[in-house]
Design an enzyme around this catalytic site. Structure first.
Site, PDB file in Angstrom:
ATOM      1  N   ALA A  92       7.504 -30.827 -51.854  1.00 25.22           N
ATOM      2  CA  ALA A  92       8.437 -30.077 -52.087  1.00 25.22           C
ATOM      3  C   ALA A  92       7.752 -28.950 -53.225  1.00 25.22           C
ATOM      4  CB  ALA A  92       9.690 -30.732 -52.767  1.00 25.22           C
ATOM      5  N   GLY A 111       7.132 -34.573 -50.205  1.00 29.12           N
ATOM      6  CA  GLY A 111       7.809 -34.171 -49.162  1.00 29.12           C
ATOM      7  C   GLY A 111       7.059 -33.871 -47.887  1.00 29.12           C
ATOM      8  N   GLU A 156       6.779 -37.222 -46.390  1.00 25.56           N
ATOM      9  CA  GLU A 156       8.021 -37.622 -45.802  1.00 25.56           C
ATOM     10  C   GLU A 156       8.386 -36.702 -44.381  1.00 25.56           C
ATOM     11  OE1 GLU A 156       9.800 -36.632 -49.842  1.00 25.56           O
ATOM     12  OE2 GLU A 156      10.416 -38.691 -49.913  1.00 25.56           O
ATOM     13  N   GLU A 203       4.916 -38.521 -56.359  1.00 27.37           N
ATOM     14  CA  GLU A 203       5.946 -38.008 -57.168  1.00 27.37           C
ATOM     15  C   GLU A 203       5.983 -38.766 -58.822  1.00 27.37           C
ATOM     16  OE1 GLU A 203       6.334 -38.874 -54.225  1.00 27.37           O
ATOM     17  OE2 GLU A 203       7.604 -37.460 -52.970  1.00 27.37           O
TER      18      GLU A 203
HETATM   19  C1  HXC Z   1       4.187 -25.940 -55.457  1.00 23.45           C
HETATM   20  C2  HXC Z   1       2.021 -26.133 -55.020  1.00 23.45           C
HETATM   21  C3  HXC Z   1       1.956 -27.393 -54.524  1.00 23.45           C
HETATM   22  C4  HXC Z   1       3.463 -27.908 -54.533  1.00 23.45           C
HETATM   23  C5  HXC Z   1       0.353 -26.770 -54.243  1.00 23.45           C
HETATM   24  N1  HXC Z   1       0.839 -25.844 -54.636  1.00 23.45           N
HETATM   25  N2  HXC Z   1       1.029 -27.924 -53.972  1.00 23.45           N
HETATM   26  N3  HXC Z   1       3.184 -25.369 -55.334  1.00 23.45           N
HETATM   27  N4  HXC Z   1       4.588 -27.211 -54.977  1.00 23.45           N
HETATM   28  N5  HXC Z   1       3.818 -29.008 -54.087  1.00 23.45           N
HETATM   29  C6  HXC Z   1       0.138 -24.421 -54.995  1.00 23.45           C
HETATM   30  C7  HXC Z   1      -0.514 -24.648 -56.308  1.00 23.45           C
HETATM   31  O1  HXC Z   1       0.186 -24.465 -57.502  1.00 23.45           O
HETATM   32  C8  HXC Z   1      -1.623 -23.257 -55.995  1.00 23.45           C
HETATM   33  O2  HXC Z   1      -0.797 -22.301 -56.318  1.00 23.45           O
HETATM   34  C9  HXC Z   1      -1.835 -23.702 -54.740  1.00 23.45           C
HETATM   35  O3  HXC Z   1      -0.834 -24.205 -54.128  1.00 23.45           O
HETATM   36  C10 HXC Z   1      -3.084 -24.133 -54.118  1.00 23.45           C
HETATM   37  O4  HXC Z   1      -3.009 -25.580 -54.848  1.00 23.45           O
HETATM   38  P1  HXC Z   1      -4.083 -25.984 -55.791  1.00 23.45           P
HETATM   39  O5  HXC Z   1      -3.355 -27.122 -56.556  1.00 23.45           O
HETATM   40  O6  HXC Z   1      -4.892 -25.045 -56.387  1.00 23.45           O
HETATM   41  O7  HXC Z   1      -5.212 -26.602 -54.847  1.00 23.45           O
HETATM   42  P2  HXC Z   1      -6.040 -27.805 -54.967  1.00 23.45           P
HETATM   43  O8  HXC Z   1      -7.016 -27.481 -56.476  1.00 23.45           O
HETATM   44  O9  HXC Z   1      -7.152 -27.842 -53.858  1.00 23.45           O
HETATM   45  O10 HXC Z   1      -5.377 -29.062 -55.061  1.00 23.45           O
HETATM   46  C11 HXC Z   1      -4.736 -29.360 -53.915  1.00 23.45           C
HETATM   47  C12 HXC Z   1      -3.658 -30.498 -54.221  1.00 23.45           C
HETATM   48  C13 HXC Z   1      -2.622 -29.911 -55.473  1.00 23.45           C
HETATM   49  C14 HXC Z   1      -4.019 -31.970 -54.781  1.00 23.45           C
HETATM   50  C15 HXC Z   1      -2.930 -30.965 -53.093  1.00 23.45           C
HETATM   51  O11 HXC Z   1      -2.144 -28.794 -55.007  1.00 23.45           O
HETATM   52  C16 HXC Z   1      -1.459 -30.872 -55.575  1.00 23.45           C
HETATM   53  O12 HXC Z   1      -1.629 -32.110 -56.406  1.00 23.45           O
HETATM   54  N6  HXC Z   1      -0.309 -30.510 -55.305  1.00 23.45           N
HETATM   55  C17 HXC Z   1       0.807 -30.908 -55.401  1.00 23.45           C
HETATM   56  C18 HXC Z   1       1.048 -32.389 -54.736  1.00 23.45           C
HETATM   57  C19 HXC Z   1       2.609 -33.066 -55.140  1.00 23.45           C
HETATM   58  O13 HXC Z   1       2.564 -33.750 -56.311  1.00 23.45           O
HETATM   59  N7  HXC Z   1       3.135 -33.083 -54.145  1.00 23.45           N
HETATM   60  C20 HXC Z   1       4.560 -34.056 -54.540  1.00 23.45           C
HETATM   61  C21 HXC Z   1       5.600 -33.005 -54.839  1.00 23.45           C
HETATM   62  S1  HXC Z   1       7.056 -33.723 -55.120  1.00 23.45           S
HETATM   63  P3  HXC Z   1      -1.144 -21.055 -57.264  1.00 23.45           P
HETATM   64  O14 HXC Z   1      -0.141 -20.040 -57.342  1.00 23.45           O
HETATM   65  O15 HXC Z   1      -1.820 -21.627 -58.615  1.00 23.45           O
HETATM   66  O16 HXC Z   1      -2.484 -20.602 -56.442  1.00 23.45           O
HETATM   67  C22 HXC Z   1       7.931 -33.906 -53.893  1.00 23.45           C
HETATM   68  C23 HXC Z   1       9.354 -34.380 -53.972  1.00 23.45           C
HETATM   69  C24 HXC Z   1       9.801 -34.576 -52.421  1.00 23.45           C
HETATM   70  O17 HXC Z   1       7.371 -33.429 -52.954  1.00 23.45           O
HETATM   71  C25 HXC Z   1      11.350 -34.980 -52.711  1.00 23.45           C
HETATM   72  C26 HXC Z   1      12.368 -33.900 -53.007  1.00 23.45           C
HETATM   73  C27 HXC Z   1      13.697 -34.381 -52.668  1.00 23.45           C
END
Ligand code: HXC
Length: 263
Positions: free
Chosen positions: A69, A114, A117, A137
């Protein structure tokens, strides 16, 4: 609905297969509200379209299926809004899971939070060997809220689900395959071809039987076994009212390939 009405996803029909591609590669296909809303609409459209037999969900670009998400969007929510957001995502993924036709996840990269999921709401998961999976998360002070606490334990067992959700660690495609989170792993270059071939295989089978099998499995998984058995028997019985069943059994007896009319 035409593709141009979608901004954050692509919705394309090829060979009676609806390809839903989450299309925010610059954000690793993170699911913001608009993207989820479009995903839900695409699921409803695929469900209603008699020209669609199979649905495939995938992500744009080579790096991510869906990286979760949208963290930026979630970062400002309060408790009430957080709950509503979870309900909205849960409902959207339920609509996908319940659309009554086989749904395949073509996991082409990160499937985190997400994104994992979303993949789990699909019926079959085929992954590129470069894909990574996880429910990270806890690293954000959150828990899975789009069905992850429930679907993950149903797919891989409670012990493994607890391990993944409490640690927030991500796993590679080989490990995801080992624990049963994905059905198949193929070299990234073969993913599209493999999914197309699997979709063709699914399309050759009886769609009425597939719909009833989905109903028996999805409904049955949520109730006590005696009730689930009644649902199974009811769905089995309904098959006998279909032309598909007449054709399938006749084709076997006549030693030929079945051509299912789909009704
Ligand atoms: C918003 C995101 C994102 C996310 C990546 N990006 N994942 N933006 N939400 N979930 C964005 C980054 O901010 C960045 O934007 C661009 O995508 C590229 O990502 P990088 O981080 O620069 O890439 P990299 O270094 O290769 O790392 C990849 C990654 C990392 C390991 C996947 O992006 C990451 O850890 N993402 C978050 C993963 C996560 O925690 N997901 C769970 C979310 S909570 P910019 O603008 O800086 O270029 C969830 C809850 C669900 O999903 C339930 C809800 C009800």
């Amino acid at each position: 609905m035409a593709d141009h009405e979608f901004r954050c996803i692509r919705y394309e029909i090829r060979d009676e297969t609806a390809w839903i591609t989450v299309n925010r590669p610059e954000k690793l296909n993170a699911l913001d509200r608009r993207t989820m809303e479009e995903l839900g609409r695409a699921a409803d459209e695929a469900a209603a379209d008699p020209g669609v037999r199979v649905v495939v969900v995938t992500g744009a670009g080579e790096k991510a299926f869906v990286a979760g998400a949208d963290i930026r969007e979630m970062s400002t929510l309060d408790a009430r809004e957080g709950e509503a957001f979870a309900r909205f995502l849960q409902d959207t993924l339920d609509r996908l899971e319940r659309l009554g036709k086989p749904v395949v996840a073509a996991v082409n990269g990160y499937a985190l939070g997400g994104g994992c999921e979303l993949a789990m709401a699909c019926h079959v998961r085929i992954a590129a060997d470069t894909a990574r999976f996880g429910q990270p998360e806890v690293n954000l002070g959150l828990i899975p809220g789009a069905g992850g606490t429930q679907r993950l334990q149903r797919i891989v067992g409670r012990g493994r689900a607890l391990d993944l959700i409490l640690s927030g660690e991500t796993i590679d495609a080989a490990e995801a395959h080992r624990i049963g989170l994905v059905n198949r792993v193929v070299p990234a270059a073969d993913l599209q071809r493999t999914v197309e071939a699997f979709a063709a295989l699914l399309r050759a089978k009886s769609p009425t039987a597939q719909a009833r099998a989905l109903e028996a499995i999805l409904s049955g998984g949520e109730v006590a076994q005696p009730e689930a058995m009644r649902t199974e028997a009811a769905m089995f019985g309904l098959c006998f009212a279909t032309a598909d069943m007449r054709e399938g059994t006749a084709a076997f007896l006549e030693k030929r390939k079945a051509a299912f009319p789909g009704k």
